[in-house]
Design a protein around this motif. Structure first.
Motif, short mmCIF file in Angstrom:
data_model
loop_
_atom_site.label_atom_id
_atom_site.label_comp_id
_atom_site.label_asym_id
_atom_site.label_seq_id
_atom_site.Cartn_x
_atom_site.Cartn_y
_atom_site.Cartn_z
N ARG A 58 0.97 -1.18 -0.03
CA ARG A 58 0.17 -0.26 0.20
C ARG A 58 0.74 1.21 -0.22
O ARG A 58 0.59 2.27 -0.56
CB ARG A 58 -0.80 0.07 1.23
N PRO B 86 3.23 2.19 -3.43
CA PRO B 86 2.37 2.95 -4.61
C PRO B 86 1.97 4.40 -4.18
O PRO B 86 1.81 5.27 -5.17
CB PRO B 86 1.29 1.80 -4.91
N ARG B 87 1.56 4.37 -2.92
CA ARG B 87 1.25 5.96 -2.74
C ARG B 87 2.33 6.77 -2.87
O ARG B 87 2.03 7.92 -3.11
CB ARG B 87 0.58 5.84 -1.24
N ASN C 62 4.74 6.57 -4.70
CA ASN C 62 5.02 6.75 -6.16
C ASN C 62 4.07 7.98 -6.81
O ASN C 62 4.52 8.60 -7.60
CB ASN C 62 5.06 5.44 -6.99
N HIS C 63 2.68 7.79 -6.30
CA HIS C 63 1.70 8.57 -6.65
C HIS C 63 1.83 9.83 -6.45
O HIS C 63 1.74 10.89 -7.32
CB HIS C 63 0.48 7.94 -6.43
N THR D 138 3.92 6.77 -10.86
CA THR D 138 3.35 5.35 -10.88
C THR D 138 3.49 5.09 -12.53
O THR D 138 3.86 5.98 -13.12
CB THR D 138 1.94 5.49 -10.41
N GLU E 287 1.36 4.46 -14.55
CA GLU E 287 0.36 5.14 -15.34
C GLU E 287 0.74 6.64 -15.54
O GLU E 287 0.35 7.25 -16.74
CB GLU E 287 -0.99 5.32 -14.77
N LYS F 213 7.24 1.55 -11.07
CA LYS F 213 7.02 0.10 -11.43
C LYS F 213 5.84 -0.28 -10.61
O LYS F 213 5.27 0.41 -9.87
CB LYS F 213 8.16 -0.76 -10.70
N TYR F 214 5.13 -1.37 -11.20
CA TYR F 214 4.01 -2.08 -10.74
C TYR F 214 4.45 -2.69 -9.40
O TYR F 214 5.30 -3.55 -9.61
CB TYR F 214 3.44 -2.89 -11.67
N ILE F 215 4.09 -2.52 -8.24
CA ILE F 215 4.29 -2.92 -7.02
C ILE F 215 3.65 -4.51 -6.83
O ILE F 215 2.56 -4.24 -6.72
CB ILE F 215 4.35 -2.13 -5.91
N THR F 216 4.57 -5.39 -6.70
CA THR F 216 3.73 -6.89 -6.73
C THR F 216 4.30 -7.56 -5.40
O THR F 216 5.44 -7.14 -4.77
CB THR F 216 4.45 -7.57 -7.72
N CYS G 215 12.58 8.74 -5.04
CA CYS G 215 11.55 9.37 -5.79
C CYS G 215 12.03 11.18 -5.70
O CYS G 215 11.69 11.78 -6.75
CB CYS G 215 10.16 9.27 -5.04
#
Length: 170
Positions: free
Chosen positions: A48, A51-52, A54-55, A60, A62, A89-92, A143
């Motif tokens: 969680r 990605p927050r 990154n946004h 992100t 996108e 990156k997409y965080i997996t 970042c």
């Protein structure tokens, strides 16, 4: 949209507060004397949190994809130059587990410390808090550097455009 160094500094502060709160959650989960619970919660927290962050910095996948080709290339180069494993990156779950494994000594120490009554749980909580804080703040710094480089590149482009002499056709 980040338009100034002040915007960037405010985002950094906001993200640092998110990391501190997440670190507290991680420490709380680590205090529970059941081996494995804390690592699972760390993965969930980071899935969680990252990605927050990154946004907030506009990093992100996108957000990067929506940039024009030149800006996208610059951002991807800046990400590569920082060595960031999580920006853009997409965080997996797999990525988070891999990064936690790189911090393996701390995770292992945290797990072993749970078998020492009372004091062990406190030690595990402290290790968990510190590891989460370190990982989160390192990502924020990556970042920040990427966004700062992008901001400075955008400013240079504006200055160059303004200094471009007008031709007779303009």
């Amino acid at each position: 949209m980040i338009t100034s160094r002040e915007d960037l500094d405010a985002i950094k502060q906001s993200c640092q507060a998110m990391v501190t709160n997440s670190s507290r959650l991680s420490a709380g989960a680590a205090i529970i004397p059941l081996p494995g619970v804390d690592v699972g919660s760390d993965v969930a927290i980071l899935m969680r949190l990252i990605p927050r962050i990154n946004h907030q910095f506009g990093l992100t996948p996108e957000q990067i994809e929506s940039l024009d080709t030149e800006a996208k290339l610059f951002v991807m180069t800046a990400i590569s130059n920082t060595g960031s494993k999580m920006a853009g990156k997409y965080i997996t779950k797999k990525l988070i587990v891999m990064l936690l494994q790189k911090m393996g000594v701390r995770v292992a120490a945290k797990g072993v410390s749970k078998f020492v009554p009372f004091v062990g749980s406190a030690v595990a909580g402290g290790i968990s808090y510190t590891a989460m804080k370190m990982m989160g703040n390192r990502h924020i710094e990556d970042c920040y550097q990427i966004a700062l480089a992008t901001l400075e590149n955008d400013r240079e482009l504006v200055v160059v455009d303004e200094e471009k002499p007008l031709s007779h056709d303009d």
